[in-house]
Each structure stands twice: as C-alpha cells, then as structure tokens.
Design a protein around this motif. Sequence first.
Motif, short mmCIF file in Angstrom:
data_model
loop_
_atom_site.label_atom_id
_atom_site.label_comp_id
_atom_site.label_asym_id
_atom_site.label_seq_id
_atom_site.Cartn_x
_atom_site.Cartn_y
_atom_site.Cartn_z
N GLU A 1 -49.58 15.15 -34.56
CA GLU A 1 -50.07 14.68 -35.86
C GLU A 1 -49.50 13.30 -36.19
O GLU A 1 -50.20 12.43 -36.70
CB GLU A 1 -49.70 15.68 -36.95
CG GLU A 1 -50.44 15.45 -38.27
CD GLU A 1 -51.95 15.41 -38.11
OE1 GLU A 1 -52.57 14.52 -38.71
OE2 GLU A 1 -52.50 16.25 -37.38
N LYS B 1 -51.30 10.75 -33.94
CA LYS B 1 -52.65 10.47 -34.41
C LYS B 1 -52.62 9.59 -35.66
O LYS B 1 -53.43 8.66 -35.79
CB LYS B 1 -53.39 11.78 -34.71
CG LYS B 1 -53.81 12.55 -33.47
CD LYS B 1 -54.64 13.78 -33.84
CE LYS B 1 -55.19 14.47 -32.61
NZ LYS B 1 -56.07 15.62 -32.95
N SER B 2 -51.71 9.87 -36.57
CA SER B 2 -51.58 9.08 -37.78
C SER B 2 -51.26 7.62 -37.45
O SER B 2 -51.83 6.69 -38.02
CB SER B 2 -50.50 9.67 -38.68
OG SER B 2 -50.32 8.88 -39.84
N ARG C 1 -54.38 5.91 -35.95
CA ARG C 1 -55.40 5.65 -36.97
C ARG C 1 -55.02 4.43 -37.82
O ARG C 1 -55.86 3.57 -38.09
CB ARG C 1 -55.59 6.88 -37.87
CG ARG C 1 -56.31 8.04 -37.20
CD ARG C 1 -56.66 9.13 -38.19
NE ARG C 1 -57.37 10.23 -37.53
CZ ARG C 1 -56.83 11.39 -37.24
NH1 ARG C 1 -55.57 11.66 -37.58
NH2 ARG C 1 -57.53 12.33 -36.63
N ARG D 1 -61.59 10.24 -37.60
CA ARG D 1 -60.91 9.92 -38.85
C ARG D 1 -60.16 11.12 -39.43
O ARG D 1 -59.63 11.05 -40.53
CB ARG D 1 -61.92 9.36 -39.86
CG ARG D 1 -62.49 8.02 -39.39
CD ARG D 1 -63.55 7.45 -40.31
NE ARG D 1 -64.15 6.27 -39.73
CZ ARG D 1 -63.73 5.02 -39.94
NH1 ARG D 1 -62.70 4.81 -40.76
NH2 ARG D 1 -64.32 4.00 -39.37
N GLY D 2 -60.16 12.21 -38.69
CA GLY D 2 -59.32 13.34 -39.08
C GLY D 2 -60.02 14.45 -39.84
O GLY D 2 -59.38 15.43 -40.22
#
Length: 213
Positions: A16, A19-20, A23, A158-159
Amino acid sequence: MSQCHTPTIYDYKTVEEQKSFLRKRAKAALKEYCSDLPLMEQTAKSVVTSVTNSDEYKNATMILGFMPMNDEVDIVPLMKQALKDKKKVAVPKMAKSGNDMDFYLIDDFDGDFTSDNKYNIREPSENCTKLSPDQIPSDALIFVPGLVFNLEGARLGRGKGYYDKYLSRVLDCDKRIVCGVCFTICVTKAVPIEKNDVRVNYLLNEYGFISLK
C-alpha cells in the motif's frame, strides 16, 4: 532519508505504501507533462496511426475505450476512427455507488453523454445499450487507463478498482488483448501487484502500440 536521496519504491515496506508513492510521483509528473497542449494533441494523433496500422486493430470488431481525464492519453480520436471503420465502440459507465461499472455502446461522441458522477467524467447515458461481459467478442481491443505500468504488464490505477473488478468478469480475460494506456513517463520498472490486480498484455503510449507477450 538524506536530502540528496531520491526515493524509490524500495524505500517503502508495504504494498500500500509502495502504491501510494508511485501514484503521487506519477500525478506530479503528469501535471507538468500534460500542460504541454501541442504535445497532447500530437500524442492523440500518433495513437490513431499506431493502433490503426496494427493487425490487432484490423482484426477487431469492437473497441472498448474510455473517456480520458485531463492527465490521460486522449484516445477519443482513435474511437472516432473506429466508428468510421464500422467497428463497434463502447465506453464505461460507473454505478451510482460502489466500484462497479459496465460498458455501453455508442454511435457518436456528440449524443447521449452525461457527466453526472463524482469524477466529472463523460459517460454514456442510460439510453445507450449496455454490454454484458459475455457479449464482448474475443477479437475486441480493450483499452485500460492507468497511472503506472511496467513492461511485464503490471498496472497501477487510481486505487478505486473499477477496471480490475470489471475485467475479472470478462471470460478468458488473460487471453484477450488488454492494452494499458499511459504516457511514457509513467512506465517504470517495478510496480507492486496484488492477487486481484489484472495485468495488461499490450501497451499504448505516445511512441506506439506494443505487445508485452
């Protein structure tokens, strides 16, 4: 973390967090990159040429596209060309709640559209014909937006999970032409993926339409 150190995905332990980080990095890069309007227009033109010259496009009877956001590759000219070439074209419409979506067939880009959603993205109205996943032909080209991709087909969206959830419903998705769409600056080496993340097997950017197989 030293002042001279440039952060990478490997500075973060959890998926997580990784990924953050990716992004945020992609959005920052795209904000500047997409402000070059002549470049955006040229990219939209080159996308049409690279895709329509491919055998995959020539053999396709249906194109599943999307209505691009301001920091995404504009594939509307490509979809317009597909309509001229007598191919069926469909774009997604989000459910009013949750992270479900379906594709709807469209005949043009001036008619039944609405932006009545929380992201202000143009969508087909309820007057258009909804496709069930089993109505998507095996020769369809499925174009999928994303913030980050790598050359092994890993995708980071975009999650919200709309595409991963939808594509999991499409029969034999892993055997179809599922093409990620992004700018070259958003192609990177390492992209963390989880069990429900769907991979793409083609990539489309300003430099071409390539197979990742």
